[in-house]
Design an enzyme around this catalytic site. Structure first.
Site, mmCIF file in Angstrom:
data_model
loop_
_atom_site.group_PDB
_atom_site.id
_atom_site.type_symbol
_atom_site.label_atom_id
_atom_site.label_comp_id
_atom_site.label_asym_id
_atom_site.label_seq_id
_atom_site.Cartn_x
_atom_site.Cartn_y
_atom_site.Cartn_z
ATOM 1 N N LYS A 183 0.852 -1.190 0.000
ATOM 2 C CA LYS A 183 0.000 0.000 0.000
ATOM 3 C C LYS A 183 0.886 1.239 0.000
ATOM 4 O O LYS A 183 1.477 1.603 1.023
ATOM 5 C CB LYS A 183 -0.927 0.048 1.223
ATOM 6 C CG LYS A 183 -2.048 1.075 0.979
ATOM 7 C CD LYS A 183 -2.595 1.741 2.211
ATOM 8 C CE LYS A 183 -1.838 2.923 2.705
ATOM 9 N NZ LYS A 183 -1.757 4.079 1.790
ATOM 10 N N GLU A 257 9.764 1.012 10.478
ATOM 11 C CA GLU A 257 10.884 1.871 10.063
ATOM 12 C C GLU A 257 10.368 3.295 10.163
ATOM 13 O O GLU A 257 9.626 3.742 9.291
ATOM 14 C CB GLU A 257 11.293 1.573 8.618
ATOM 15 C CG GLU A 257 11.683 0.135 8.339
ATOM 16 C CD GLU A 257 13.154 -0.139 8.561
ATOM 17 O OE1 GLU A 257 13.804 0.667 9.260
ATOM 18 O OE2 GLU A 257 13.641 -1.155 8.055
ATOM 19 N N CYS A 292 14.406 9.902 5.713
ATOM 20 C CA CYS A 292 14.286 9.555 7.133
ATOM 21 C C CYS A 292 15.598 9.725 7.875
ATOM 22 O O CYS A 292 15.606 10.065 9.053
ATOM 23 C CB CYS A 292 13.794 8.124 7.266
ATOM 24 S SG CYS A 292 14.788 6.944 6.347
ATOM 25 N N GLU A 402 11.014 16.107 14.294
ATOM 26 C CA GLU A 402 11.358 15.754 12.915
ATOM 27 C C GLU A 402 10.611 16.699 11.976
ATOM 28 O O GLU A 402 9.378 16.764 12.018
ATOM 29 C CB GLU A 402 10.960 14.300 12.603
ATOM 30 C CG GLU A 402 11.413 13.873 11.223
ATOM 31 C CD GLU A 402 10.938 12.484 10.813
ATOM 32 O OE1 GLU A 402 9.769 12.148 11.068
ATOM 33 O OE2 GLU A 402 11.750 11.750 10.215
HETATM 34 P P1 NAD Z 1 2.865 8.396 7.386
HETATM 35 O O1 NAD Z 1 3.061 7.607 8.632
HETATM 36 O O2 NAD Z 1 1.968 9.552 7.423
HETATM 37 O O3 NAD Z 1 2.310 7.447 6.223
HETATM 38 C C1 NAD Z 1 2.989 6.241 5.904
HETATM 39 C C2 NAD Z 1 2.013 5.275 5.284
HETATM 40 O O4 NAD Z 1 1.102 4.862 6.284
HETATM 41 C C3 NAD Z 1 1.181 5.841 4.143
HETATM 42 O O5 NAD Z 1 1.087 4.870 3.118
HETATM 43 C C4 NAD Z 1 -0.177 6.048 4.801
HETATM 44 O O6 NAD Z 1 -1.250 6.011 3.886
HETATM 45 C C5 NAD Z 1 -0.206 4.875 5.737
HETATM 46 N N1 NAD Z 1 -1.180 4.971 6.830
HETATM 47 C C6 NAD Z 1 -1.693 6.077 7.404
HETATM 48 N N2 NAD Z 1 -2.559 5.735 8.377
HETATM 49 C C7 NAD Z 1 -2.574 4.385 8.434
HETATM 50 C C8 NAD Z 1 -3.260 3.442 9.234
HETATM 51 N N3 NAD Z 1 -4.117 3.796 10.194
HETATM 52 N N4 NAD Z 1 -3.025 2.130 9.027
HETATM 53 C C9 NAD Z 1 -2.154 1.742 8.085
HETATM 54 N N5 NAD Z 1 -1.484 2.591 7.272
HETATM 55 C C10 NAD Z 1 -1.698 3.902 7.448
HETATM 56 O O7 NAD Z 1 4.338 8.761 6.919
HETATM 57 P P2 NAD Z 1 4.739 9.629 5.658
HETATM 58 O O8 NAD Z 1 4.350 11.032 5.961
HETATM 59 O O9 NAD Z 1 4.232 8.988 4.414
HETATM 60 O O10 NAD Z 1 6.311 9.459 5.636
HETATM 61 C C11 NAD Z 1 7.161 10.273 6.376
HETATM 62 C C12 NAD Z 1 7.619 9.543 7.597
HETATM 63 O O11 NAD Z 1 8.210 8.289 7.232
HETATM 64 C C13 NAD Z 1 8.691 10.307 8.346
HETATM 65 O O12 NAD Z 1 8.500 10.182 9.730
HETATM 66 C C14 NAD Z 1 9.966 9.585 7.909
HETATM 67 O O13 NAD Z 1 11.046 9.735 8.782
HETATM 68 C C15 NAD Z 1 9.496 8.176 7.825
HETATM 69 N N6 NAD Z 1 10.384 7.370 6.980
HETATM 70 C C16 NAD Z 1 11.143 6.407 7.575
HETATM 71 C C17 NAD Z 1 12.009 5.644 6.816
HETATM 72 C C18 NAD Z 1 12.830 4.566 7.463
HETATM 73 O O14 NAD Z 1 13.256 3.655 6.767
HETATM 74 N N7 NAD Z 1 13.076 4.611 8.763
HETATM 75 C C19 NAD Z 1 12.114 5.859 5.443
HETATM 76 C C20 NAD Z 1 11.320 6.871 4.868
HETATM 77 C C21 NAD Z 1 10.447 7.609 5.648
#
Ligand code: NAD
Length: 495
Positions: A183, A257, A292, A402
């Site tokens: 997803k 992650e 990230c 962040e």
């Molecule tokens: P987010 O948590 O808002 O969304 C991530 C995903 O989760 C999206 O696909 C979203 O649709 C989905 N989602 C949202 N609500 C959900 C739910 N209730 N159940 C299941 N899925 C749900 O994050 P973002 O804004 O897309 O990404 C940015 C964040 O990701 C930052 O905190 C960044 O640091 C982190 N990130 C971490 C890594 C890593 O490998 N550690 C890599 C890239 C980004």
């Protein structure tokens, strides 16, 4: 090669279910916005629970056949997917740029990494996926383990790096014998839908599926479904909390992650020019800090503090070095923020920098008209200037939260102990950078820094050949084949 710029304009992409391109049952679609212009450039399905049910059933239906294949045969499939990447690299990289606003990857580094991950998964399928251990029990019993897949794995992607996170989740999960539902985040979905289509043409139907929709609409349904056995999220801590709650009644194996507030630490004996470029690449270019592992806290030893800040300012205000503009033009060096919600969030942090406790060294402007004046095509894009803010210590809001954009703080320190104390004074623990010529100092920092990844005289060096995980609130588990298979313990009494 498909010319995306011409052909995909307002193309409606579909979910990938059972090897077929399928629209949401109710026909609902959402807009995919090009963040450099703010214009709609493609349409994606806006899936609902009934679509989520279909995608889970497809993965469940394919599981037994896929898991029963010899590990070597699954590895052969992984290798074929790796072989496919170069042919479609140009198209996929362009879709990635349209999705996340990173300047087009002219040299195809990302495509090379994707290919290598699939090849690595191919090897891992036989070396790890198909093997267990034998155990000397000493009691007349012979003990051994076999590695088994979990079942259906749901991989949830962030918007900043869709193709990379897609690959590290799908490749190892599939190699281990799981079937997969991906997803993507809505603002990064197009590349994932097309990538899923290409991959599903190679695999048996239902083994790899992709569903696009909002997290709020289908997230809980996907992760809490009793037919789902494992969830791997790359995303924010807030989403990890929601997933933990949603799966409480039907516990699943989880990989998280999450985010970071990583220190990038420069000692006085460092090669200053190398370190300055490391600081810049860590948080500003080429991805506007939407990574990230972004080195968003620059810790600089006081004796070289002014020199390093001066050189950073010189480079980051040089219009030849920092070139905003058309993200498909590879002579540009910085793109916009990937979506409107994140743009507004980054802007709020830049507004915060006008408070008394901060001193803006460079940057501080946002919006297409401010960042790209006189270029009306970008007026509605999500543009932000790279911004460096001096803070006296690590306690301020900008030093603690962040931001996930091209906004960094600079913090001076005097001693090694102080650098360690400031670096670890955060709830996160994803990554850290250290710049020094002193081998002993480098090793002591590696030992003491609370981070899943530490880089010395380099930054953000990730790849298939090393694990990748966080500590503290940056999450746990790795997207590796070991985490996508579980050992079954077996004992035979041999008399
Ligand atoms: P987010 O948590 O808002 O969304 C991530 C995903 O989760 C999206 O696909 C979203 O649709 C989905 N989602 C949202 N609500 C959900 C739910 N209730 N159940 C299941 N899925 C749900 O994050 P973002 O804004 O897309 O990404 C940015 C964040 O990701 C930052 O905190 C960044 O640091 C982190 N990130 C971490 C890594 C890593 O490998 N550690 C890599 C890239 C980004």
């Amino acid at each position: 090669m498909t010319n995306v710029s011409e052909k995909s304009k307002l193309t409606t992409y579909g979910n990938i279910i059972n090897g077929k391109i399928v629209q949401a049952k109710d026909g609902a679609v959402a807009d995919s916005i090009d963040p450099s212009t703010g214009e709609v450039w493609a349409k994606i399905p806006s899936s609902k629970k009934e679509d989520a049910e279909l995608v889970i059933q497809a993965a469940r239906g394919a599981f037994e056949g896929w898991a029963d294949l010899p590990a070597r045969t699954r590895g052969d499939y992984m290798r074929k997917i790796g072989d496919m990447i170069p042919e479609y690299a140009a198209e996929l990289l362009e879709l990635e740029t349209r999705n996340n606003g990173w300047v087009l990857d002219e040299y195809g580094y990302l495509a090379e990494v994707l290919k290598q991950v699939w090849y690595d998964a191919a090897s891992a399928a036989t070396l790890v996926g198909g093997q267990g251990r034998t155990v000397q029990m000493g009691t007349g019993d012979f003990g051994f383990t076999v590695r088994k897949p979990y079942g259906v794995v749901v991989g949830i992607l962030p918007w900043n790096a869709p193709l990379f996170t897609f690959t590290i989740k799908a490749a190892y999960a599939l190699a281990a014998g799981n079937t997969v539902v991906i997803k993507p985040a809505e603002s990064g979905a197009v590349g994932s839908l097309r990538y899923g289509e290409l991959i599903s043409q190679i695999l048996p139907p239902g083994v790899l599926n992709v569903i696009s929709g909002s997290g709020r609409e289908i997230g809980d349904y996907l992760v809490s479904h009793e037919e789902v056995n494992k969830v791997s999220l790359t995303g924010s801590k807030a989403t990890a909390e929601r997933i933990t709650k949603a799966t409480a009644h039907s516990p699943k194996s989880l990989i998280f992650e999450l985010g970071g507030k990583s220190p990038n630490i420069v000692f006085e004996d460092a090669n200053i020019e190398q370190a300055v470029h490391g600081l810049i690449n860590g948080i500003f270019t080429p991805n506007s800090g939407q990574i990230c592992v972004g080195g968003s806290r620059m810790l600089i030893q006081r004796s070289i503090y002014d020199e390093v800040i001066g050189r950073l300012k010189e480079l980051m205000t040089d219009k030849e070095f920092v070139k905003h503009g058309n993200t498909l033009d590879t002579t540009n060096t910085m793109g916009p923020i990937a979506n409107e919600a994140q743009f507004k969030s980054v802007c709020r942090y830049i507004d915060e920098a006008s408070k008394d406790e901060y001193e803006v060294v460079f940057g501080g402007k946002y919006g297409g008209q401010e960042v790209l004046p006189g270029q009306p095509e970008f007026a509605d894009g999500y543009w932000v200037q790279p911004t460096l803010v001096k803070v006296a210590d690590n306690s301020t809001k900008l030093a603690r939260e962040e931001i996930f954009g091209p906004v960094a703080v600079a913090i001076p320190f005097d001693t090694e102990e102080e650098a360690i104390q400031i670096a670890n004074d955060t709830n996160f623990g994803l990554a850290a950078g250290v710049w020094t010529q002193n081998l002993g100092l480098a090793h002591r920092m590696i030992d003491k820094l609370q981070a899943g990844n530490v880089w010395v005289n380099t930054y953000a060096r990730v790849g298939a050949d090393l694990p990748f995980s966080g500590v503290k609130e940056s999450g746990y588990g790795t997207d590796s084949i070991l985490d996508y298979s579980q050992e079954k313990a077996c004992v035979i009494n041999i008399g």
